[in-house]
Design a protein around this motif. Structure first.
Motif, mmCIF file in Angstrom:
data_model
loop_
_atom_site.group_PDB
_atom_site.id
_atom_site.type_symbol
_atom_site.label_atom_id
_atom_site.label_comp_id
_atom_site.label_asym_id
_atom_site.label_seq_id
_atom_site.Cartn_x
_atom_site.Cartn_y
_atom_site.Cartn_z
ATOM 1 N N MET A 107 0.838 -1.190 0.000
ATOM 2 C CA MET A 107 0.000 0.000 0.000
ATOM 3 C C MET A 107 0.880 1.250 0.000
ATOM 4 N N HIS A 155 -3.258 0.185 8.531
ATOM 5 C CA HIS A 155 -4.262 0.080 7.471
ATOM 6 C C HIS A 155 -5.627 -0.331 8.004
ATOM 7 N N SER A 156 -5.687 -0.689 9.298
ATOM 8 C CA SER A 156 -6.972 -1.017 9.916
ATOM 9 C C SER A 156 -7.763 0.239 10.263
ATOM 10 N N SER A 176 1.442 -0.198 6.440
ATOM 11 C CA SER A 176 1.868 -1.513 6.926
ATOM 12 C C SER A 176 2.577 -1.444 8.279
ATOM 13 N N TRP A 177 2.786 -0.248 8.813
ATOM 14 C CA TRP A 177 3.386 -0.147 10.137
ATOM 15 C C TRP A 177 2.393 -0.628 11.188
ATOM 16 N N SER A 178 2.908 -1.247 12.221
ATOM 17 C CA SER A 178 2.064 -1.567 13.365
ATOM 18 C C SER A 178 1.946 -0.294 14.216
ATOM 19 N N ASP A 215 2.269 5.051 0.678
ATOM 20 C CA ASP A 215 2.315 5.924 1.845
ATOM 21 C C ASP A 215 1.227 6.984 1.740
ATOM 22 N N PHE A 244 -2.181 -3.108 12.639
ATOM 23 C CA PHE A 244 -1.513 -2.269 11.654
ATOM 24 C C PHE A 244 -2.357 -1.040 11.303
ATOM 25 N N THR A 261 3.133 5.054 6.527
ATOM 26 C CA THR A 261 3.101 3.764 5.834
ATOM 27 C C THR A 261 2.039 2.872 6.470
#
Length: 242
Positions: free
Chosen positions: A1, A69-70, A22-24, A3, A67, A20
């Protein structure tokens, strides 16, 4: 995905950052520490996807495996970072009293070619203007002429600024060294009413009267003073007799 550009906002910082997805959350908090100055354990995150959207928490029970993206990441939305530490434990980044201030040595500053001083020299402005001394003297002479033309003398009644509510007595005519960049003649007036700026003294130097908590004194340029028959105003003169 890809940024997502978003604004990161905290008490001491506000900047645009690329987030980003995908970062937690745990990783994100670690990256926010050098930006906000808040340690990850003291960060409380919230997100606002648009100006009209509600702010919602950005948190989870397992932040190491949850993450970004949630959450509703949106271009130029806002991520708010609150500091949960007690006020006494927070670093005050606006307090510069303990920061050593660098002052460039004057000889080094004078050698620079890209400074304001160098520009003034090149443009012959201010003290570098060859005509500056004569122009300054002309200004001072004009002030003196104003005093003479207006007949301003110590002891005369006057009013200040053309306002009848600011009548008084001329108490001083001359230079006042305590006024920054105030070369030339000033007129000190003791006003009838305590509507002045001082009590006849400036920066500890007394020009007339005694120390007082009442501000009857004002220093003005001669062009603002009109001497003449300006008796003290009687606020009761228009009242009917009883």
């Amino acid at each position: 995905m890809a940024d997502v550009p978003m604004y990161v906002i905290s008490e001491n910082a506000s900047s645009e950052r690329r987030i980003t997805p995908s970062w937690s959350i745990d990783t994100f908090k670690t990256k926010l520490e050098p930006i906000t100055g808040i340690p990850p354990s003291a960060q409380r995150l919230s997100i606002k996807s648009s100006a009209a959207a509600q702010i919602q928490p950005l948190e989870a029970a397992d932040e190491e495996n949850t993450f970004l993206h949630s959450f509703p990441l949106a271009a130029y939305g806002e991520i708010h970072v609150a500091d949960t530490r007690p006020a006494g434990m927070r670093v005050n980044f606006n307090d510069t009293t303990g920061v050593e201030r660098y002052v460039m040595p004057e000889p080094e500053y004078e050698r620079k070619t890209d400074s304001v001083l160098a520009w003034k020299k090149a443009q012959k402005l201010g003290r570098f203007d060859p005509n500056a001394p004569s122009q300054e003297q002309q200004r001072l002479d004009a002030i003196e002429q104003e005093v003479e033309q207006r007949g301003i003398k110590v002891g005369l009644r006057c009013r200040v600024g053309g306002e009848d509510t600011r009548r008084g007595v001329v108490k001083y005519v001359g230079p006042v060294g305590e006024i920054p960049n105030g070369a030339g003649t000033w007129v000190g007036v003791h006003l009838d009413e305590p509507v002045g700026k001082n009590d006849g003294s400036i920066a500890g130097k007394r020009y007339w009267g005694e120390e007082s908590s009442m501000k009857h004194g004002v220093f003005v340029r001669p062009e603002r003073v009109e001497v003449g028959d300006y008796p003290a105003m009687d606020d009761l003169e228009d009242m009917e007799e009883i």
